[in-house]
Design a protein around this motif. Structure first.
Motif, PDB file in Angstrom:
ATOM      1  N   ASN A 170       0.864  -1.181   0.000  1.00 51.35           N
ATOM      2  CA  ASN A 170       0.000   0.000   0.000  1.00 51.35           C
ATOM      3  C   ASN A 170       0.901   1.232   0.000  1.00 51.35           C
ATOM      4  OD1 ASN A 170      -1.696   2.192   0.710  1.00 51.35           O
ATOM      5  ND2 ASN A 170      -3.113   0.803   1.750  1.00 51.35           N
ATOM      6  N   PRO A 171       0.932   2.006  -1.090  1.00 54.41           N
ATOM      7  CA  PRO A 171       1.906   3.107  -1.196  1.00 54.41           C
ATOM      8  C   PRO A 171       1.746   4.173  -0.119  1.00 54.41           C
ATOM      9  CG  PRO A 171       0.263   3.256  -2.942  1.00 54.41           C
ATOM     10  CD  PRO A 171       0.047   1.939  -2.278  1.00 54.41           C
ATOM     11  N   PHE A 172       0.550   4.292   0.448  1.00 53.60           N
ATOM     12  CA  PHE A 172       0.357   5.312   1.481  1.00 53.60           C
ATOM     13  C   PHE A 172       1.298   5.072   2.667  1.00 53.60           C
ATOM     14  CE2 PHE A 172      -1.609   7.107   5.251  1.00 53.60           C
ATOM     15  CZ  PHE A 172      -1.934   8.392   4.824  1.00 53.60           C
ATOM     16  N   TYR A 173       1.624   3.808   2.921  1.00 52.89           N
ATOM     17  CA  TYR A 173       2.433   3.495   4.098  1.00 52.89           C
ATOM     18  C   TYR A 173       3.888   3.934   3.944  1.00 52.89           C
ATOM     19  CZ  TYR A 173      -1.327   1.077   6.466  1.00 52.89           C
ATOM     20  OH  TYR A 173      -2.502   0.805   7.137  1.00 52.89           O
ATOM     21  N   LEU A 174       4.300   4.185   2.694  1.00 53.16           N
ATOM     22  CA  LEU A 174       5.642   4.727   2.512  1.00 53.16           C
ATOM     23  C   LEU A 174       5.730   6.141   3.060  1.00 53.16           C
ATOM     24  CD1 LEU A 174       6.454   3.443  -1.087  1.00 53.16           C
ATOM     25  CD2 LEU A 174       7.149   2.460   1.104  1.00 53.16           C
ATOM     26  N   ARG A 175       4.607   6.854   3.081  1.00 47.90           N
ATOM     27  CA  ARG A 175       4.592   8.182   3.693  1.00 47.90           C
ATOM     28  C   ARG A 175       4.713   8.107   5.211  1.00 47.90           C
ATOM     29  NH1 ARG A 175      -0.164  11.787   0.819  1.00 47.90           N
ATOM     30  NH2 ARG A 175       0.501  11.529  -1.366  1.00 47.90           N
ATOM     31  N   LEU A 176       4.189   7.029   5.761  1.00 47.44           N
ATOM     32  CA  LEU A 176       4.200   6.897   7.218  1.00 47.44           C
ATOM     33  C   LEU A 176       5.573   6.474   7.738  1.00 47.44           C
ATOM     34  CD1 LEU A 176       0.776   5.068   7.681  1.00 47.44           C
ATOM     35  CD2 LEU A 176       1.255   7.520   7.829  1.00 47.44           C
ATOM     36  N   ASP A 177       6.196   5.514   7.070  1.00 45.19           N
ATOM     37  CA  ASP A 177       7.520   5.035   7.501  1.00 45.19           C
ATOM     38  C   ASP A 177       8.156   4.325   6.305  1.00 45.19           C
ATOM     39  OD1 ASP A 177       9.764   3.884   8.664  1.00 45.19           O
ATOM     40  OD2 ASP A 177       8.737   3.422  10.542  1.00 45.19           O
ATOM     41  N   ARG A 178       8.795   5.128   5.429  1.00 44.29           N
ATOM     42  CA  ARG A 178       9.353   4.579   4.193  1.00 44.29           C
ATOM     43  C   ARG A 178      10.417   3.516   4.487  1.00 44.29           C
ATOM     44  NH1 ARG A 178       9.717   5.615  -1.176  1.00 44.29           N
ATOM     45  NH2 ARG A 178       8.262   7.358  -0.937  1.00 44.29           N
ATOM     46  N   GLY A 179      11.263   3.783   5.447  1.00 34.64           N
ATOM     47  CA  GLY A 179      12.333   2.835   5.750  1.00 34.64           C
ATOM     48  C   GLY A 179      11.797   1.470   6.139  1.00 34.64           C
ATOM     49  N   TYR A 180      10.771   1.450   6.973  1.00 36.05           N
ATOM     50  CA  TYR A 180      10.215   0.188   7.460  1.00 36.05           C
ATOM     51  C   TYR A 180       9.514  -0.580   6.352  1.00 36.05           C
ATOM     52  CZ  TYR A 180       7.398  -2.973  10.375  1.00 36.05           C
ATOM     53  OH  TYR A 180       6.809  -4.081  10.945  1.00 36.05           O
ATOM     54  N   TYR A 181       8.550   0.055   5.704  1.00 37.03           N
ATOM     55  CA  TYR A 181       7.705  -0.684   4.764  1.00 37.03           C
ATOM     56  C   TYR A 181       8.435  -1.000   3.448  1.00 37.03           C
ATOM     57  CZ  TYR A 181       3.976   0.070   8.067  1.00 37.03           C
ATOM     58  OH  TYR A 181       3.215   0.050   9.213  1.00 37.03           O
ATOM     59  N   SER A 182       9.360  -0.129   3.044  1.00 35.71           N
ATOM     60  CA  SER A 182      10.127  -0.462   1.842  1.00 35.71           C
ATOM     61  C   SER A 182      11.083  -1.619   2.118  1.00 35.71           C
ATOM     62  CB  SER A 182      10.896   0.766   1.340  1.00 35.71           C
ATOM     63  OG  SER A 182      11.863   1.185   2.302  1.00 35.71           O
ATOM     64  N   ALA A 183      11.626  -1.698   3.349  1.00 29.93           N
ATOM     65  CA  ALA A 183      12.519  -2.810   3.701  1.00 29.93           C
ATOM     66  C   ALA A 183      11.769  -4.134   3.669  1.00 29.93           C
ATOM     67  CB  ALA A 183      13.136  -2.582   5.077  1.00 29.93           C
ATOM     68  N   VAL A 184      10.551  -4.141   4.204  1.00 34.77           N
ATOM     69  CA  VAL A 184       9.751  -5.365   4.181  1.00 34.77           C
ATOM     70  C   VAL A 184       9.394  -5.732   2.744  1.00 34.77           C
ATOM     71  CG1 VAL A 184       7.565  -6.413   4.871  1.00 34.77           C
ATOM     72  CG2 VAL A 184       8.836  -5.003   6.500  1.00 34.77           C
ATOM     73  N   ASN A 185       9.011  -4.735   1.948  1.00 37.87           N
ATOM     74  CA  ASN A 185       8.648  -5.000   0.556  1.00 37.87           C
ATOM     75  C   ASN A 185       9.843  -5.543  -0.229  1.00 37.87           C
ATOM     76  OD1 ASN A 185       6.769  -4.734  -1.769  1.00 37.87           O
ATOM     77  ND2 ASN A 185       8.284  -3.225  -2.458  1.00 37.87           N
ATOM     78  N   ASN A 186      11.008  -4.935  -0.033  1.00 37.71           N
ATOM     79  CA  ASN A 186      12.204  -5.387  -0.750  1.00 37.71           C
ATOM     80  C   ASN A 186      12.563  -6.822  -0.373  1.00 37.71           C
ATOM     81  OD1 ASN A 186      12.398  -2.905  -1.998  1.00 37.71           O
ATOM     82  ND2 ASN A 186      13.893  -2.090  -0.535  1.00 37.71           N
ATOM     83  N   ALA A 187      12.430  -7.129   0.910  1.00 34.58           N
ATOM     84  CA  ALA A 187      12.739  -8.493   1.354  1.00 34.58           C
ATOM     85  C   ALA A 187      11.777  -9.496   0.720  1.00 34.58           C
ATOM     86  CB  ALA A 187      12.671  -8.580   2.877  1.00 34.58           C
ATOM     87  N   CYS A 188      10.503  -9.131   0.636  1.00 36.42           N
ATOM     88  CA  CYS A 188       9.518 -10.029   0.007  1.00 36.42           C
ATOM     89  C   CYS A 188       9.784 -10.170  -1.488  1.00 36.42           C
ATOM     90  CB  CYS A 188       8.107  -9.500   0.239  1.00 36.42           C
ATOM     91  SG  CYS A 188       7.530  -9.643   1.932  1.00 36.42           S
ATOM     92  N   GLN A 189      10.160  -9.068  -2.132  1.00 39.40           N
ATOM     93  CA  GLN A 189      10.466  -9.130  -3.555  1.00 39.40           C
ATOM     94  C   GLN A 189      11.646 -10.064  -3.808  1.00 39.40           C
ATOM     95  OE1 GLN A 189       8.887  -7.928  -6.066  1.00 39.40           O
ATOM     96  NE2 GLN A 189       7.629  -6.221  -5.352  1.00 39.40           N
ATOM     97  N   ALA A 190      12.673  -9.953  -2.958  1.00 39.78           N
ATOM     98  CA  ALA A 190      13.847 -10.810  -3.118  1.00 39.78           C
ATOM     99  C   ALA A 190      13.470 -12.272  -2.900  1.00 39.78           C
ATOM    100  CB  ALA A 190      14.939 -10.385  -2.146  1.00 39.78           C
ATOM    101  N   SER A 191      12.648 -12.514  -1.886  1.00 39.43           N
ATOM    102  CA  SER A 191      12.246 -13.886  -1.595  1.00 39.43           C
ATOM    103  C   SER A 191      11.380 -14.445  -2.706  1.00 39.43           C
ATOM    104  CB  SER A 191      11.495 -13.946  -0.273  1.00 39.43           C
ATOM    105  OG  SER A 191      11.031 -15.246  -0.023  1.00 39.43           O
ATOM    106  N   SER A 192      10.545 -13.581  -3.323  1.00 36.18           N
ATOM    107  CA  SER A 192       9.669 -14.064  -4.386  1.00 36.18           C
ATOM    108  C   SER A 192      10.460 -14.554  -5.589  1.00 36.18           C
ATOM    109  CB  SER A 192       8.706 -12.947  -4.823  1.00 36.18           C
ATOM    110  OG  SER A 192       9.411 -11.915  -5.499  1.00 36.18           O
ATOM    111  N   LYS A 193      11.713 -14.113  -5.665  1.00 42.33           N
ATOM    112  CA  LYS A 193      12.583 -14.590  -6.746  1.00 42.33           C
ATOM    113  C   LYS A 193      13.378 -15.821  -6.321  1.00 42.33           C
ATOM    114  CE  LYS A 193      13.054  -9.845  -8.383  1.00 42.33           C
ATOM    115  NZ  LYS A 193      13.979  -8.698  -8.561  1.00 42.33           N
ATOM    116  N   ALA A 194      13.093 -16.331  -5.119  1.00 42.23           N
ATOM    117  CA  ALA A 194      13.691 -17.564  -4.601  1.00 42.23           C
ATOM    118  C   ALA A 194      15.192 -17.449  -4.405  1.00 42.23           C
ATOM    119  CB  ALA A 194      13.378 -18.745  -5.515  1.00 42.23           C
ATOM    120  N   ASN A 195      15.698 -16.225  -4.174  1.00 42.09           N
ATOM    121  CA  ASN A 195      17.135 -16.059  -3.975  1.00 42.09           C
ATOM    122  C   ASN A 195      17.636 -16.846  -2.776  1.00 42.09           C
ATOM    123  OD1 ASN A 195      17.263 -14.419  -6.159  1.00 42.09           O
ATOM    124  ND2 ASN A 195      17.283 -12.501  -5.021  1.00 42.09           N
ATOM    125  N   PHE A 196      16.881 -16.797  -1.696  1.00 43.10           N
ATOM    126  CA  PHE A 196      17.338 -17.489  -0.481  1.00 43.10           C
ATOM    127  C   PHE A 196      17.471 -18.981  -0.731  1.00 43.10           C
ATOM    128  CE2 PHE A 196      16.222 -20.089   3.170  1.00 43.10           C
ATOM    129  CZ  PHE A 196      17.239 -19.750   4.041  1.00 43.10           C
TER     130      PHE A 196
END
Length: 606
Positions: A170-196
């Motif tokens: 939800n892009p609105f949450y980047l306004r609330l705490d960009r560092g937190y929600y973008s970090a979670v999103n990036n981690a999920c994106q990386a995992s969705s590519k099965a890197n781990f």
């Protein structure tokens, strides 16, 4: 008509907008402004972020207007959910409702969905978290740090076979705490590519040296294993087991990091320490194709009966008692091997002046003709009695059953009750839960050990033995006046010096192992001291009776042998020296570790 927000509570940053009792938007005070979470065209904008229908098969293309009657249309014949959607920021409920409807329609009531949202005031305004609690497949994460949130997601992912994440940010949450929600999103994106998983699927047992990941706790034996690794120059990494359950975030993080960074060939644990009842670790092993070796040095059935999801081809069981091999295979374990106990000969070693008993600097009270080191089991039995909610018939008969179980060759307490007291079997099998039944089996085992040890000790009472252990011995030997008591000694700092002080070290084995030998059989002769022990069938695979070890078959024979060897110091020393030489050749922990590693290579190195 312009909607105006009602005044918020003092200190609140959230105002709810509603029309006709229906929530239409939420204003959030952020950076000095009141920002609408939706605003004009907000619903359409948020719905456009949802993934296409290929993620949720068998549905029409549109997310909108999914009717209530269609929510469970696919429940009976729902396909298996192959991906894990993660809603990052729950918002006002627009995306939540659309995602929920699609998941229910596709997969029925057993759908899976994670929500990462730490904004408690927004959750309270929308009421979404309360509604989410009605769905068992929804995981709501509100961890204050993104690292912790990602760890919770990873654990959830492991529980569900490592399926790929579908992050819905939800892009609105980047306004609330960009560092937190973008970090979670990036981690999920990386995992969705099965890197781990790709990184974790490295080749095992390809190098000449074997790398061990050791799950450790305060259990005494792991220190001996690490020392043996160092002497053999085997690379290892210690992973400390935290207090509480395996699923703690700290442990999961350390485990995954250790696997990626250290790249072990297998995991090693003792008595299944670290293997959780819910099957988190077991599922992870299968997903990573990473084997685990579990060395049982206590009765495995008294441990495994409390676990589920344990049968796994990536788990190899090693047991110190060969009597357990067939019964463990009957549970479904494919890989079960015999691995007896051993000894650290750098700790348990002869004292200077071997053969004498009065060593300078040691308590003279240790200098005895015969000494026994062991627990009375009195308080262990009482503790089990206090914990158990057993029927009166079982409580009234536990001492009789314990006495009979001690005398019989039957290894299983349950099987013994079935044979000796079939009239009690129905109550034995109908405890409230498996834990209560296990508690009673342990009670019978400890009571059998208590009565057996007491009979053996009373057999040598004419020799005024020194008994080292808990104060339960005072209760069991009340009225006996020819014995001496010493409080419990430390295994590491005291016992290596204590054993050489006694002419005879007396041993009576616990009834949890009716065929195997205990630790004392290795520790005492490693110090080049004499041991008189009860006979066990598996003993002859380890030592030569009469030359390397002296055994008794009854309390009466124990007294006869003790009297004979007390007066023959040269014979005692000859047996002790022969036993130590056998230990140096075959029974050090280095030998056990080499045997275990060779077995794991055979099983998983192809």
């Amino acid at each position: 008509m312009k909607k105006t927000p009602p005044p918020g509570r003092a200190g609140s940053r959230v105002h709810v907008l509603s029309q006709d009792g229906r929530l239409t938007d939420i204003l959030v005070h952020c950076n000095g402004r009141d920002l609408p979470m939706l605003g004009p065209a907000g619903q359409e904008r948020e719905l456009s972020l949802l993934p296409g229908p290929d993620i949720f098969p068998g549905l029409p293309d549109s997310y909108a207007d999914v009717s209530d009657t269609s929510l469970h249309a696919g429940a009976d014949f729902a396909p298996k959910q192959s991906k894990l959607p993660v809603l990052i920021g729950s918002g006002t409920g627009v995306v939540w409702e659309a995602t929920l409807a699609r998941l229910q329609a596709a997969f029925g009531p057993n759908f899976l969905l994670a929500v990462v949202d730490k904004e408690h005031d927004i959750q309270k305004a929308s009421g979404l978290r309360e509604r989410a609690a009605k769905h068992p497949g929804v995981l709501w994460i509100s961890a204050p740090e993104p690292e912790t949130a990602v760890l919770e997601l990873t654990r959830w992912q492991i529980l569900h076979e490592g399926k790929a994440f579908i992050p819905l940010l939800n892009p609105f949450y980047l306004r609330l705490d960009r560092g937190y929600y973008s970090a979670v999103n990036n981690a999920c994106q990386a995992s969705s590519k099965a890197n781990f998983w790709e990184k974790a699927h490295y080749a095992k047992f390809r190098a000449e040296e074997t790398r061990l990941l050791l799950i450790t706790s305060k259990y005494f034996l792991m220190g001996e294993i690490t020392s043996a690794c160092e002497r053999l120059q085997i690379p290892y990494h210690l992973l400390q087991l935290p207090e509480g359950e395996l699923g703690q975030n700290e442990f999961i993080e350390q485990l995954l990091n250790a696997i990626l960074e250290f790249k072990p060939d297998f995991i090693f644990t003792i008595n299944h320490l670290g293997v959780d009842r819910e099957g988190v670790l077991s599922n992870l092993l299968a997903r990573l194709r990473l084997p685990l070796a579990s060395w049982f040095v206590d009765n495995p059935h008294l441990i495994l009966s409390m676990f589920s999801h344990l049968v796994n081809p990536w788990i190899a069981i090693f047991t110190w008692d060969s009597d357990n091999i067939e019964s463990l295979k009957a549970l479904g374990f494919d890989h079960v091997s015999y691995l007896p106990l051993g000894v650290d000969t750098t700790r348990f070693l002869p004292r200077r002046g071997s053969g004498q008993r009065d060593f300078p600097g040691l308590p003279r009270a240790w200098n005895r003709d015969i000494a026994f080191v062991g627990n009375s089991m009195r308080y262990k039995v009482l503790e089990r009695l206090a914990r158990s909610r057993m029927p009166d018939s079982l409580r009234q008969n536990y001492q009789i059953l314990g006495e009979g179980f001690a005398k019989e060759e039957e290894r299983s307490a349950h099987a013994y009750v079935a044979q000796a007291r079939p009239d009690l079997l129905q109550e034995f099998e109908h405890f409230e839960n498996a834990e209560e039944r296990l508690n009673y089996e342990v009670l019978l085992t400890w009571e059998a050990t208590l009565q057996y040890r007491l009979a053996c000790i009373k057999g040598i009472m004419p020799l005024s033995p020194l008994i080292v252990g808990d104060r339960g011995w005072h209760e069991l030997l009340a009225g006996e006046i020819t014995w001496h008591y010493h409080k419990e000694l430390n295994y590491y700092s005291d016992l290596p010096s204590f054993y050489p002080c006694a002419a005879i070290n007396f041993n009576c084995t616990s009834k949890q192992m009716k065929g195997a030998v205990n630790q004392r059989v290795f520790d005492v002769p490693a110090t080049e001291s004499f041991l008189l022990t009860d006979y066990r069938e598996q003993m002859e695979r380890l030592f030569e009776p009469g030359r390397e070890i002296v055994c008794y078959h009854s309390p009466e024979e124990a007294l006869d042998l003790a009297q004979r060897y007390i007066s023959r110091p040269a014979d005692r020393l000859a047996v002790a020296k022969a036993a130590r030489q056998r230990i140096l050749r075959e029974h050090r922990y280095e030998h056990r570790l080499q045997t275990l590693i060779a077995a794991m290579r055979r099983l998983y190195g192809g």
